[in-house]
Write a protein that holds these residues in place. Structure first.
Motif, short mmCIF file in Angstrom:
data_model
loop_
_atom_site.label_atom_id
_atom_site.label_comp_id
_atom_site.label_asym_id
_atom_site.label_seq_id
_atom_site.Cartn_x
_atom_site.Cartn_y
_atom_site.Cartn_z
N ALA A 138 0.83 -1.20 0.00
CA ALA A 138 0.00 0.00 0.00
C ALA A 138 0.86 1.25 0.00
CB ALA A 138 -0.92 0.00 1.22
N LEU A 139 1.93 1.23 0.78
CA LEU A 139 2.82 2.39 0.84
C LEU A 139 3.46 2.65 -0.52
CD1 LEU A 139 3.46 4.15 3.32
CD2 LEU A 139 5.65 2.97 3.48
N ALA A 140 3.88 1.59 -1.19
CA ALA A 140 4.47 1.74 -2.52
C ALA A 140 3.45 2.30 -3.51
CB ALA A 140 5.01 0.40 -3.01
N LEU A 141 2.21 1.85 -3.41
CA LEU A 141 1.18 2.32 -4.33
C LEU A 141 0.85 3.78 -4.11
CD1 LEU A 141 -1.23 -0.76 -4.29
CD2 LEU A 141 -0.03 0.14 -6.29
N VAL A 142 0.73 4.20 -2.85
CA VAL A 142 0.35 5.59 -2.60
C VAL A 142 1.48 6.56 -2.93
CG1 VAL A 142 -1.34 4.95 -0.84
CG2 VAL A 142 0.98 5.49 -0.14
N VAL A 143 2.68 6.05 -3.04
CA VAL A 143 3.79 6.89 -3.52
C VAL A 143 3.82 6.90 -5.04
CG1 VAL A 143 6.30 7.11 -3.62
CG2 VAL A 143 5.19 6.62 -1.44
N ALA A 144 3.60 5.73 -5.65
CA ALA A 144 3.70 5.62 -7.10
C ALA A 144 2.57 6.32 -7.84
CB ALA A 144 3.74 4.14 -7.50
N LEU A 145 1.36 6.30 -7.29
CA LEU A 145 0.22 6.90 -7.99
C LEU A 145 0.41 8.40 -8.21
CD1 LEU A 145 -2.84 5.02 -6.46
CD2 LEU A 145 -2.10 5.00 -8.84
N PRO A 146 0.66 9.21 -7.17
CA PRO A 146 0.89 10.64 -7.42
C PRO A 146 2.13 10.89 -8.27
CG PRO A 146 0.40 10.24 -5.10
CD PRO A 146 0.66 8.91 -5.73
N ALA A 147 3.17 10.05 -8.09
CA ALA A 147 4.38 10.24 -8.88
C ALA A 147 4.11 10.05 -10.36
CB ALA A 147 5.46 9.25 -8.42
N THR A 148 3.21 9.12 -10.69
CA THR A 148 2.85 8.90 -12.09
C THR A 148 2.23 10.15 -12.69
OG1 THR A 148 2.51 6.54 -11.71
CG2 THR A 148 1.42 7.51 -13.62
N GLY A 149 1.31 10.77 -11.94
CA GLY A 149 0.70 12.01 -12.43
C GLY A 149 1.69 13.14 -12.52
N ARG A 150 2.59 13.23 -11.53
CA ARG A 150 3.57 14.31 -11.52
C ARG A 150 4.55 14.19 -12.69
NH1 ARG A 150 4.89 17.83 -7.46
NH2 ARG A 150 6.95 18.80 -7.55
N LEU A 151 4.88 12.95 -13.05
CA LEU A 151 5.80 12.72 -14.17
C LEU A 151 5.11 12.81 -15.52
CD1 LEU A 151 7.82 9.70 -12.71
CD2 LEU A 151 8.62 12.06 -12.96
N GLY A 152 3.79 12.89 -15.51
CA GLY A 152 3.04 13.00 -16.76
C GLY A 152 3.09 11.75 -17.62
N LEU A 153 3.17 10.59 -16.97
CA LEU A 153 3.25 9.34 -17.73
C LEU A 153 1.90 8.98 -18.33
CD1 LEU A 153 5.42 7.18 -15.29
CD2 LEU A 153 6.17 8.54 -17.25
N GLY A 154 1.93 8.33 -19.46
CA GLY A 154 0.71 7.88 -20.12
C GLY A 154 0.14 6.65 -19.45
N ARG A 155 -0.92 6.12 -20.05
CA ARG A 155 -1.62 4.99 -19.43
C ARG A 155 -0.74 3.77 -19.27
NH1 ARG A 155 -7.29 3.11 -21.86
NH2 ARG A 155 -7.81 5.16 -21.00
#
Length: 226
Positions: A138-155
């Motif tokens: 869960a900790l890894a997911l809650v860090v990775a989710l916002p990071a994905t948006g911040r990095l502007g990664l696609g689907r």
């Protein structure tokens, strides 16, 4: 204007893919829970994997103990406080809320499931699903989710990053739990899937609740202009 008070913690590009992943993970949790309800013995797969991993010696045992500590109350609280502080310093309050709510919901769900399933290990200790594995995943997911948006990664890239983060964290803690004899491998799988089921839903809820006041203000502004 985007109508959002802050960047979403569940990037819109990932919602179409993480929804089915969360649903599948929830199904796995339920199926394993039914299969091992009120059980106190390892399954056939559990026995084979545990035989290969159980009883590791130094230095790997020290690594396993260190990972296990991260899931204990003191280690877990330290990690959460440090990450929440980092989110606030970066002015990402929504991510901080997801950290607290997401991890809390995941650990709470795992705790409830342990009582419902009733699977035990050693001296009657409830074991399914693994709370340690659920926590670190869960900790890894809650860090990775916002990071994905911040990095502007696609689907595709974003989904791969999120799932890779979950896999690495879950595999590391899962290995530690099996190596230390604290859980059966299927307990670990159940904990990993618990986090995969809970975190996307919690992230969606956090975004929904955070955006609601902003949407209301936008609607009010449109009515005034009319």
């Amino acid at each position: 204007m985007t109508g959002r008070s802050a960047p979403a913690v569940l990037p819109p590009s990932l919602r179409g893919w993480l929804g089915p992943v969360a649903a599948l993970a929830a199904l796995v949790v339920v199926v394993l829970g039914v299969l091992y309800a009120d059980d106190s013995k390892p399954g056939r797969v559990d026995a084979r994997i545990s035989a290969a991993l159980d009883g590791v010696g130094p230095p790997w045992r020290h690594v396993a103990l260190a990972l296990d500590f991260l899931g204990e109350p003191v280690g877990a609280a330290t990690l959460v406080v440090a990450l929440v502080t980092g989110c606030l310093l970066l002015r990402r309050p929504r991510a901080a809320v997801l950290l607290v709510a997401g991890v809390g919901m995941t650990v709470g769900t795992a705790t409830v499931l342990k009582s419902l399933v009733g699977r035990t290990i050693h001296d009657g200790n409830l074991s399914y699903p693994s709370g340690h594995t659920a926590f670190l995943t869960a900790l890894a997911l809650v860090v990775a989710l916002p990071a994905t948006g911040r990095l502007g990664l696609g689907r595709t890239a974003g989904t791969l990053l999120v799932l890779a983060a979950a896999l690495v964290a879950g595999a590391a803690m899962g290995w530690a739990q099996v190596a230390l004899g604290a859980h059966y491998p299927t307990d670990v799988l159940g904990g990993w899937c618990t986090a995969l089921a809970v975190i996307p839903a919690t992230a969606w809820l956090v975004d929904r609740m955070a955006d609601r006041p902003v949407d209301r203000m936008a609607d009010a502004g449109q009515r005034e202009r009319r």
